[in-house]
Design an enzyme around this catalytic site. Structure first.
Site, PDB file in Angstrom:
ATOM      1  N   LYS A 203      49.137  47.444  36.479  1.00  0.00           N
ATOM      2  CA  LYS A 203      47.805  47.414  37.112  1.00  0.00           C
ATOM      3  C   LYS A 203      47.806  47.999  38.512  1.00  0.00           C
ATOM      4  O   LYS A 203      48.851  48.132  39.152  1.00  0.00           O
ATOM      5  CB  LYS A 203      47.253  45.990  37.081  1.00  0.00           C
ATOM      6  CG  LYS A 203      46.727  45.659  35.686  1.00  0.00           C
ATOM      7  CD  LYS A 203      45.862  44.458  35.624  1.00  0.00           C
ATOM      8  CE  LYS A 203      45.330  44.321  34.193  1.00  0.00           C
ATOM      9  NZ  LYS A 203      44.848  42.979  33.904  1.00  0.00           N
ATOM     10  N   ARG A 237      51.172  39.338  29.451  1.00  0.00           N
ATOM     11  CA  ARG A 237      50.601  40.426  28.652  1.00  0.00           C
ATOM     12  C   ARG A 237      51.156  41.728  29.210  1.00  0.00           C
ATOM     13  O   ARG A 237      50.831  42.098  30.337  1.00  0.00           O
ATOM     14  CB  ARG A 237      49.072  40.362  28.766  1.00  0.00           C
ATOM     15  CG  ARG A 237      48.333  41.413  27.966  1.00  0.00           C
ATOM     16  CD  ARG A 237      46.820  41.281  28.212  1.00  0.00           C
ATOM     17  NE  ARG A 237      46.081  42.238  27.422  1.00  0.00           N
ATOM     18  CZ  ARG A 237      45.886  43.499  27.787  1.00  0.00           C
ATOM     19  NH1 ARG A 237      46.349  43.950  28.935  1.00  0.00           N
ATOM     20  NH2 ARG A 237      45.209  44.315  27.010  1.00  0.00           N
TER      21      ARG A 237
HETATM   22  N1  HH2 Z   1      43.800  43.073  31.099  1.00  0.00           N
HETATM   23  C1  HH2 Z   1      43.311  44.111  30.416  1.00  0.00           C
HETATM   24  C2  HH2 Z   1      42.728  43.912  29.147  1.00  0.00           C
HETATM   25  N2  HH2 Z   1      42.682  42.690  28.597  1.00  0.00           N
HETATM   26  N3  HH2 Z   1      43.164  40.374  28.699  1.00  0.00           N
HETATM   27  C3  HH2 Z   1      43.649  39.324  29.381  1.00  0.00           C
HETATM   28  N4  HH2 Z   1      43.621  38.094  28.835  1.00  0.00           N
HETATM   29  N5  HH2 Z   1      44.200  39.462  30.630  1.00  0.00           N
HETATM   30  C4  HH2 Z   1      44.276  40.678  31.247  1.00  0.00           C
HETATM   31  O1  HH2 Z   1      44.756  40.743  32.407  1.00  0.00           O
HETATM   32  C5  HH2 Z   1      43.767  41.819  30.553  1.00  0.00           C
HETATM   33  C6  HH2 Z   1      43.195  41.620  29.273  1.00  0.00           C
HETATM   34  C7  HH2 Z   1      43.373  45.501  30.999  1.00  0.00           C
HETATM   35  O2  HH2 Z   1      44.559  46.152  30.654  1.00  0.00           O
HETATM   36  P1  HH2 Z   1      44.734  47.251  29.490  1.00  0.00           P
HETATM   37  O3  HH2 Z   1      44.448  46.667  28.157  1.00  0.00           O
HETATM   38  O4  HH2 Z   1      46.073  47.872  29.611  1.00  0.00           O
HETATM   39  O5  HH2 Z   1      43.682  48.359  29.840  1.00  0.00           O
HETATM   40  P2  HH2 Z   1      42.205  48.651  29.325  1.00  0.00           P
HETATM   41  O6  HH2 Z   1      41.356  47.487  29.584  1.00  0.00           O
HETATM   42  O7  HH2 Z   1      41.799  49.866  30.131  1.00  0.00           O
HETATM   43  O8  HH2 Z   1      42.286  48.938  27.850  1.00  0.00           O
END
Ligand code: HH2
Length: 260
Positions: A203, A237
């Site tokens: 992040k 995660r």
């Molecule tokens: N962060 C993201 C997405 N889902 N769910 C939870 N519970 N906690 C988090 O911190 C979280 C989440 C964002 O990360 P990522 O899936 O890599 O990116 P994107 O939202 O752009 O798909």
């Protein structure tokens, strides 16, 4: 928890796994690397992301869910839409990971009507605008009260307390300073009694600290995962499962003195 984003626009791996076959192969790879849980997402929540409709989201995630039906680990679906939740539960998802903490109309009831686990995450605002000058008087206290309120709402709707995990939502309507304050005080959330899930992998706060782009944030992500677990996180995660597992194995060995 290993991340599989079936999206064209995720911040860290956008587009790599939009093809369902690529996403399925990636999920199996993460399971082989030792993921205890897989999180499948069909809608990016990165700052500024445009929403997608339920039909498109389902088109992305259902083939992946179906292909993982026989996986030995539970599968979480990262969605905010009750319609998507319902279809995912029917396809065998065992956790609903909702970055809006089941606040969409009907979301609590949809989860309550099944046996799934739920992850309630804190987000200030919505992805399109959430990073525009987020402000808190007391970020830890405000996130804590919100999560407590959502746990109570879940229980009031018939979701047993044991089915709920909570997440401070790193980067969701928070500055780097807010994120670090939450990480320092994660034990105050763990006190609420639900398992704490933490998503810091790759992040932008880690970019702000190290000056590195998302693809070069693995060492910082591992440091963040270790710190999170030391401060009380039960689930991390992550995009890089094998490397994170190794780091957590060292932490566990130091903690339980099994190698003396
Ligand atoms: N962060 C993201 C997405 N889902 N769910 C939870 N519970 N906690 C988090 O911190 C979280 C989440 C964002 O990360 P990522 O899936 O890599 O990116 P994107 O939202 O752009 O798909």
């Amino acid at each position: 928890m290993g991340v599989v984003n079936v999206t064209p626009d995720s911040f860290s791996d956008g587009g790599r796994f939009l093809d369902p076959q690529q996403a399925i192969a990636h999920a199996w790879r993460l399971i082989e690397e030792g993921a205890d849980l897989i999180d499948i997402g069909g809608e990016s929540t990165r700052p500024g992301a445009q929403p997608v409709d339920a039909a498109e989201e389902l088109r992305r995630v259902l083939p992946v869910l179906r292909a993982l039906r026989d996986a030995a680990v539970p599968i979480a679906l990262d969605t905010i839409k009750p319609q998507v939740m319902q279809a995912a539960i029917a396809e065998g998802a065992s956790v609903i990971n909702d970055v809006t903490a089941l606040r969409s109309p009907g979301a609590l009831e949809t989860a309550a009507a099944s046996e799934v686990g739920v992850c309630m995450m804190h987000m200030r605002g919505e992805p399109r605008t959430m990073q525009a000058a987020p402000h808190y008087e007391n970020v830890v206290g405000e996130v804590r009260s919100f999560l407590l309120e959502r746990m109570d709402a879940a229980v009031a709707t018939g979701i047993a307390r044991e089915r709920v995990a909570i997440d401070p939502g790193f980067g969701f309507g928070k500055t780097a300073g807010h994120n670090l304050e939450l990480l320092r005080n994660l034990d105050r959330l763990a006190e609420l009694g639900a398992p704490v899930l933490v998503g810091l992998s790759r992040k932008s706060t880690l970019g702000a600290i190290t000056g590195r782009p998302a693809r070069e944030r693995l060492p910082a992500s591992i440091a963040a995962a270790l710190l999170a677990v030391q401060h009380g996180a039960r689930i991390v995660r992550v995009h890089d499962v094998a490397a994170t597992r190794d780091a957590l194995a060292v932490l566990a060995a130091v903690g339980n003195r099994t190698l003396e």
